[in-house]
Design an enzyme around this catalytic site. Sequence first.
Site, mmCIF file in Angstrom:
data_model
loop_
_atom_site.group_PDB
_atom_site.id
_atom_site.type_symbol
_atom_site.label_atom_id
_atom_site.label_comp_id
_atom_site.label_asym_id
_atom_site.label_seq_id
_atom_site.Cartn_x
_atom_site.Cartn_y
_atom_site.Cartn_z
ATOM 1 N N LYS A 22 -14.708 -2.244 4.764
ATOM 2 C CA LYS A 22 -13.669 -1.376 4.200
ATOM 3 C C LYS A 22 -12.780 -2.161 3.238
ATOM 4 O O LYS A 22 -12.547 -1.730 2.097
ATOM 5 C CB LYS A 22 -12.809 -0.797 5.327
ATOM 6 C CG LYS A 22 -11.592 -0.007 4.831
ATOM 7 C CD LYS A 22 -10.736 0.491 5.976
ATOM 8 C CE LYS A 22 -9.750 -0.533 6.449
ATOM 9 N NZ LYS A 22 -8.425 -0.407 5.812
ATOM 10 N N ASN A 23 -12.257 -3.305 3.699
ATOM 11 C CA ASN A 23 -11.298 -4.038 2.871
ATOM 12 C C ASN A 23 -11.941 -4.598 1.610
ATOM 13 O O ASN A 23 -11.275 -4.745 0.576
ATOM 14 C CB ASN A 23 -10.647 -5.155 3.694
ATOM 15 C CG ASN A 23 -9.701 -4.617 4.746
ATOM 16 O OD1 ASN A 23 -9.201 -3.492 4.634
ATOM 17 N ND2 ASN A 23 -9.456 -5.389 5.792
ATOM 18 N N ARG A 94 -2.131 1.303 1.576
ATOM 19 C CA ARG A 94 -1.563 0.143 0.904
ATOM 20 C C ARG A 94 -2.463 -0.409 -0.204
ATOM 21 O O ARG A 94 -1.976 -0.890 -1.224
ATOM 22 C CB ARG A 94 -1.288 -0.942 1.949
ATOM 23 C CG ARG A 94 -0.706 -2.199 1.354
ATOM 24 C CD ARG A 94 -0.295 -3.195 2.407
ATOM 25 N NE ARG A 94 0.121 -4.422 1.767
ATOM 26 C CZ ARG A 94 1.280 -4.605 1.167
ATOM 27 N NH1 ARG A 94 2.140 -3.608 1.111
ATOM 28 N NH2 ARG A 94 1.583 -5.753 0.606
ATOM 29 N N CYS A 118 -0.521 1.401 7.236
ATOM 30 C CA CYS A 118 -0.169 1.328 8.658
ATOM 31 C C CYS A 118 1.246 0.793 8.831
ATOM 32 O O CYS A 118 1.712 -0.063 8.076
ATOM 33 C CB CYS A 118 -1.139 0.402 9.395
ATOM 34 S SG CYS A 118 -2.751 1.138 9.704
ATOM 35 N N ARG A 123 5.300 -5.252 4.411
ATOM 36 C CA ARG A 123 4.267 -5.967 3.664
ATOM 37 C C ARG A 123 4.553 -5.763 2.183
ATOM 38 O O ARG A 123 3.913 -4.959 1.518
ATOM 39 C CB ARG A 123 2.875 -5.462 4.052
ATOM 40 C CG ARG A 123 2.548 -5.718 5.506
ATOM 41 C CD ARG A 123 1.099 -5.420 5.811
ATOM 42 N NE ARG A 123 0.841 -3.992 5.830
ATOM 43 C CZ ARG A 123 -0.367 -3.466 5.960
ATOM 44 N NH1 ARG A 123 -1.417 -4.249 6.058
ATOM 45 N NH2 ARG A 123 -0.540 -2.162 6.005
ATOM 46 N N PRO A 124 5.568 -6.455 1.661
ATOM 47 C CA PRO A 124 5.989 -6.205 0.292
ATOM 48 C C PRO A 124 4.930 -6.607 -0.719
ATOM 49 O O PRO A 124 4.019 -7.383 -0.420
ATOM 50 C CB PRO A 124 7.246 -7.078 0.147
ATOM 51 C CG PRO A 124 7.059 -8.158 1.166
ATOM 52 C CD PRO A 124 6.347 -7.525 2.318
ATOM 53 N N VAL A 125 5.074 -6.065 -1.928
ATOM 54 C CA VAL A 125 4.112 -6.363 -2.995
ATOM 55 C C VAL A 125 4.697 -7.366 -3.987
ATOM 56 O O VAL A 125 4.235 -7.462 -5.114
ATOM 57 C CB VAL A 125 3.701 -5.064 -3.728
ATOM 58 C CG1 VAL A 125 2.987 -4.128 -2.776
ATOM 59 C CG2 VAL A 125 4.906 -4.373 -4.356
ATOM 60 N N ASP A 126 5.680 -8.128 -3.545
ATOM 61 C CA ASP A 126 6.342 -9.047 -4.472
ATOM 62 C C ASP A 126 5.387 -10.101 -5.034
ATOM 63 O O ASP A 126 5.519 -10.508 -6.197
ATOM 64 C CB ASP A 126 7.552 -9.717 -3.808
ATOM 65 C CG ASP A 126 7.218 -10.404 -2.496
ATOM 66 O OD1 ASP A 126 6.205 -10.041 -1.873
ATOM 67 O OD2 ASP A 126 7.977 -11.303 -2.090
ATOM 68 N N LEU A 127 4.406 -10.545 -4.249
ATOM 69 C CA LEU A 127 3.481 -11.557 -4.750
ATOM 70 C C LEU A 127 2.540 -10.977 -5.799
ATOM 71 O O LEU A 127 2.150 -11.679 -6.745
ATOM 72 C CB LEU A 127 2.693 -12.174 -3.603
ATOM 73 C CG LEU A 127 3.514 -12.924 -2.548
ATOM 74 C CD1 LEU A 127 2.599 -13.590 -1.527
ATOM 75 C CD2 LEU A 127 4.422 -13.957 -3.201
ATOM 76 N N ASP A 308 -6.521 -8.799 12.087
ATOM 77 C CA ASP A 308 -7.107 -7.473 12.301
ATOM 78 C C ASP A 308 -7.987 -7.399 13.545
ATOM 79 O O ASP A 308 -8.515 -6.338 13.864
ATOM 80 C CB ASP A 308 -7.916 -7.040 11.067
ATOM 81 C CG ASP A 308 -7.026 -6.478 9.973
ATOM 82 O OD1 ASP A 308 -5.845 -6.227 10.243
ATOM 83 O OD2 ASP A 308 -7.527 -6.286 8.845
ATOM 84 N N ILE A 330 0.783 -13.362 11.083
ATOM 85 C CA ILE A 330 0.543 -12.723 9.792
ATOM 86 C C ILE A 330 1.518 -11.578 9.568
ATOM 87 O O ILE A 330 2.203 -11.518 8.544
ATOM 88 C CB ILE A 330 -0.909 -12.213 9.700
ATOM 89 C CG1 ILE A 330 -1.901 -13.348 10.027
ATOM 90 C CG2 ILE A 330 -1.183 -11.654 8.310
ATOM 91 C CD1 ILE A 330 -1.828 -14.534 9.102
ATOM 92 N N ARG A 400 -9.789 5.798 9.490
ATOM 93 C CA ARG A 400 -9.541 5.029 8.276
ATOM 94 C C ARG A 400 -10.417 3.787 8.213
ATOM 95 O O ARG A 400 -10.675 3.267 7.126
ATOM 96 C CB ARG A 400 -8.064 4.622 8.191
ATOM 97 C CG ARG A 400 -7.095 5.769 7.943
ATOM 98 C CD ARG A 400 -5.667 5.254 7.769
ATOM 99 N NE ARG A 400 -5.659 4.152 6.819
ATOM 100 C CZ ARG A 400 -4.995 3.008 6.993
ATOM 101 N NH1 ARG A 400 -4.309 2.812 8.089
ATOM 102 N NH2 ARG A 400 -5.043 2.066 6.072
#
Length: 421
Positions: A22-23, A94, A118, A123-127, A308, A330, A400
Amino acid sequence: MDQIAVTGGTPLRGEIPIAGAKNACLALMPATLLTDEPLTLMNAPRLSDIRTMTTLLQSLGAEVTALQGGKVLAMSSHDLTSLRADYDIVRKMRASILVLGPMLARHGRAVVSLPGGCAIGARPVDLHLMALEAMGATLDLREGYVHAKAPNGLKGARIAFPTVSVGATENALMAATLARGTTVLANAAREPEIVDLARCLRAMGARIAGEGTGTIEVEGVAALCGATHAVVIDRIELGTYMLAPAITGGEVECLGGRRDLVGAFADKLEEAGIAVEETPRGLKVSRRNGRVAAVDVVTEPFPGFPTDLQAQMMALLCTADGVSRLEERIFENRFMHAPELGRMGARISVQGGTATVTGVERLRGAPVMATDLRASVSLILAALAAEGETVVSRVYHLDRGYERVEEKLSACGARIERIAA
């Protein structure tokens, strides 16, 4: 909402085919936005998250056709009609943020909603944004959207990630393929999904070296071409089904399984007393006598123990002989399954990022509720080993990330069924 009912106590025997990852697929699908030629993905998993990404790409004007029952995705982005990824779609998943880098790299602009997914902590997207800014993008965050511009195209840069991020590595890797000059991604994620994405991009004409290590180098090209690529197998589904005979007893062969994808996890299973054997068709896992031994687990970026698989491993350790400790490094707030396991008789104490599990001889069936994707399958694993019936609610989380879970487990003797809402 659907529920899943499980009557536990049956050792599992048989074989389970492992689906495409999936990922990996969720990162590969946005790669179609990098070219106007067709991109075809083989071995795609048939999951609701894949359908969500399909809807998102189609909303941009991309063509996405599912063939062979959904196991093949034929895609084309030759004539996009929009460069705006709307909140109504992006909020569901996400991974939707992964359309940002490709659209910006190829078209010089993009508007993408901040994502959802989830509820397992911030889990910010700053990076992601830091990497794109380093390549010359101008970003403006307003009203829940990222407004990105690079009218003269992106340029190569050295990007040192302060922490390892799979998603940010994927976004930067895709964007860098069309940037002018050379981009170096330092402290890059090393996951098999990154390696798979790099292989696909290379088949499309990208110049990439170093995937699978902490430093990836990308020499930008003027344009990418189409390609056909087979999605790597899902190491998280593999690990999950390896736990099924471990927690119930019996023997299951996971078809297509590879130890190199789950090395740290397989080591922990063996430490707990579970046999893991490589076969010509995959990995065979067995547990024949007695309770498993307690072990300590620390989640880490690949090649460490995967976050996971933490919830699923906790389910196994609930019945271990002794006291186990699971440290989550994590994501914060990723022990929401612990109270639900407690409803089944598990003895779990959570303090910050560490869960202490005192094993019991037997879990008991109970009504429980899934809180996220991996928690949902951990409850099903626990139910397979419990006395009596367990009914798991809110299984839309499960859909999912796991295709045909009831079919795969019942083929090995599990007493499991879906109760339609």
